[in-house]
Design an enzyme around this catalytic site. Structure first.
Site, short mmCIF file in Angstrom:
data_model
loop_
_atom_site.label_atom_id
_atom_site.label_comp_id
_atom_site.label_asym_id
_atom_site.label_seq_id
_atom_site.Cartn_x
_atom_site.Cartn_y
_atom_site.Cartn_z
CE LYS A 97 -13.56 -4.55 3.54
NZ LYS A 97 -12.25 -4.37 4.30
CE LYS A 146 -4.21 -1.90 2.03
NZ LYS A 146 -4.96 -2.15 3.27
CE LYS A 193 -6.88 -8.22 -0.33
NZ LYS A 193 -7.16 -8.20 1.01
P1 TYM Z 1 -10.46 -6.86 5.82
O1 TYM Z 1 -11.41 -5.71 6.04
O2 TYM Z 1 -9.18 -6.42 4.79
O3 TYM Z 1 -10.83 -8.04 5.58
C1 TYM Z 1 -11.87 -8.61 6.49
C2 TYM Z 1 -11.64 -10.18 6.34
O4 TYM Z 1 -11.87 -10.59 5.00
C3 TYM Z 1 -10.92 -11.48 4.33
N1 TYM Z 1 -10.64 -11.01 3.09
C4 TYM Z 1 -11.00 -12.17 1.84
N2 TYM Z 1 -11.14 -13.26 1.87
C5 TYM Z 1 -11.16 -14.11 0.68
N3 TYM Z 1 -10.96 -13.26 -0.41
C6 TYM Z 1 -10.76 -11.97 -0.62
N4 TYM Z 1 -10.80 -11.36 -1.52
C7 TYM Z 1 -10.72 -11.26 0.62
N5 TYM Z 1 -10.48 -9.96 0.94
C8 TYM Z 1 -10.60 -9.97 2.47
C9 TYM Z 1 -9.67 -10.98 5.16
O5 TYM Z 1 -8.62 -12.08 5.20
C10 TYM Z 1 -10.29 -10.69 6.65
O6 TYM Z 1 -10.42 -12.06 7.35
N6 TYM Z 1 -6.84 -5.49 9.57
C11 TYM Z 1 -8.02 -6.32 9.11
C12 TYM Z 1 -9.14 -6.26 10.26
C13 TYM Z 1 -8.61 -6.55 11.43
C14 TYM Z 1 -8.75 -7.52 12.22
C15 TYM Z 1 -8.37 -7.20 13.49
C16 TYM Z 1 -8.75 -9.02 11.97
C17 TYM Z 1 -8.66 -5.45 12.42
N7 TYM Z 1 -8.49 -5.93 13.57
C18 TYM Z 1 -8.15 -8.00 14.35
C19 TYM Z 1 -8.46 -10.12 12.80
C20 TYM Z 1 -8.04 -9.61 14.38
C21 TYM Z 1 -8.61 -6.16 7.69
O7 TYM Z 1 -8.51 -4.94 7.32
O8 TYM Z 1 -9.70 -6.81 7.23
#
Ligand code: TYM
Length: 324
Positions: free
Chosen positions: A195, A108, A192
């Site tokens: 969002k 990023k 991937k």
């Molecule tokens: P985030 O919002 O990017 O993603 C949330 C969850 O969705 C999964 N994910 C995917 N799985 C399959 N295919 C995809 N294309 C795809 N895109 C996203 C991610 O692996 C994730 O499980 N930093 C984290 C959120 C967070 C968090 C935490 C997670 C904040 N604090 C503490 C666990 C524990 C995030 O931005 O996820």
């Protein structure tokens, strides 16, 4: 053994979030597990505050509509004081090199902006994520493979704090889904589904209408070879569709490849399966969003529970660290 995970409202939640994360949280949830909307994480890049508020609310509604118990959800910023304090403690246990090594930071921060102008929060947010996990004493963190390195950092910081100052934190483990660990963009399967993708034609959002889902999947890129085989490296577009359909039907991707003679047939079946998969969530989220008092009640109760739950860990960590 507590499980905890989160999703960031940096855009509308999509099919990858659902298949890779939310659906499993709902299916495998046990009493005491926690799932939250990580709105503080959405501030690491340029964003619009009013939109963030709307997206956070929408995401809270999606989590509940997907079947996560209302008493297992909360919004991260409702714990901003506790998390701010613990993040500082953990930042002081984390080296610059460890934070700068994170793949997501490198990706990023390498998107064209001069590195000197990248927000410091982008570098330190994995430490905030460690604070999210460690504050609640989570033992298991279900995430897609893009987040496993951050959970690894949380493990390192928990161990280091415990060894240096005294035992406070549970050392967490990342748990990965067997299929659909990475749903790919329908138009560009080399990346991937995300969002924050500018052009959303390759991204199926959870709240998309049935018609839109059909149109997006119909336009998914496949490959020039008309061979219906599951070969993720050679035919990533086809493999992505097979994996999505597999995640919706519980049939292995390679078996599905033999069932559909053409891309057209496969795309129709995939679109239909995705529409049915997402329908109850879309309907449930819409009715929750139309009932703001109920959503506020869920949010307030979640904030109270999560704050109470982390309080003793935070005060032990502060005391052992020689402050407060
Ligand atoms: P985030 O919002 O990017 O993603 C949330 C969850 O969705 C999964 N994910 C995917 N799985 C399959 N295919 C995809 N294309 C795809 N895109 C996203 C991610 O692996 C994730 O499980 N930093 C984290 C959120 C967070 C968090 C935490 C997670 C904040 N604090 C503490 C666990 C524990 C995030 O931005 O996820």
């Amino acid at each position: 053994m507590t499980r905890l995970s989160a999703i960031t409202p940096s855009g509308h939640a999509h099919l990858g979030n659902h298949l890779g994360a939310i659906r499993r949280w709902a299916n495998q949830g046990r009493p005491g597990d926690l799932y939250f909307v990580s709105d503080l994480h959405a501030m690491t890049v340029s964003y619009n505050p009013a939109r963030l508020r709307v997206l956070s609310r929408e995401l809270l509604a999606v989590l509940v509509a997907a079947g996560i118990e209302p008493d297992q959800v909360f919004v991260q910023s409702d714990l901003v004081r506790e998390l701010g304090a613990l993040s500082w403690i953990l930042e002081c246990a984390c080296s610059y090199g460890e934070a700068a090594r994170m793949t997501q930071f490198k990706q990023k921060s390498g998107t064209g902006e001069p590195v000197g102008t990248v927000r410091l929060g982008l570098l330190t947010y994995p430490v905030l994520m460690a604070a999210d996990i460690l504050l609640q004493g989570a033992a298991e963190v279900p995430v897609g493979d893009d987040q496993s390195q951050h959970v690894e950092l949380a493990r390192t910081l928990a161990r280091r704090f415990n060894q240096t100052y005294g035992e406070v934190f549970t050392v967490p483990t990342a748990v990965m889904p067997p299929t659909a660990a990475r749903v790919r963009d329908l138009v560009d399967p080399s990346r991937k589904m995300s969002k924050s993708t500018q052009d959303s034609v390759g991204v199926v959002f959870i709240l998309d209408t049935a018609d839109l889902i059909h149109r997006k999947i119909k336009r998914a890129v496949t490959d020039s070879v008309e061979r219906m085989e599951y070969r993720p490296t050679e035919q990533p577009g086809l493999a992505n569709l097979l994996e999505i359909l597999s995640a919706c039907t519980d049939v292995a991707p390679a078996d599905l490849a033999t069932q559909y003679p053409t891309y057209g047939a496969l795309k129709s079946a995939t679109a239909e399966a995705v529409v049915e998969e997402l329908r109850p969530i879309r309907e449930g989220a819409q009715s929750l969003l139309a009932d703001p008092a109920e959503l506020d009640r869920i949010r307030k109760a979640g904030a109270h529970r999560a704050t109470e739950r982390g309080a003793h860990r935070l005060s032990s960590a502060l005391r052992l660290a020689g402050v407060a």
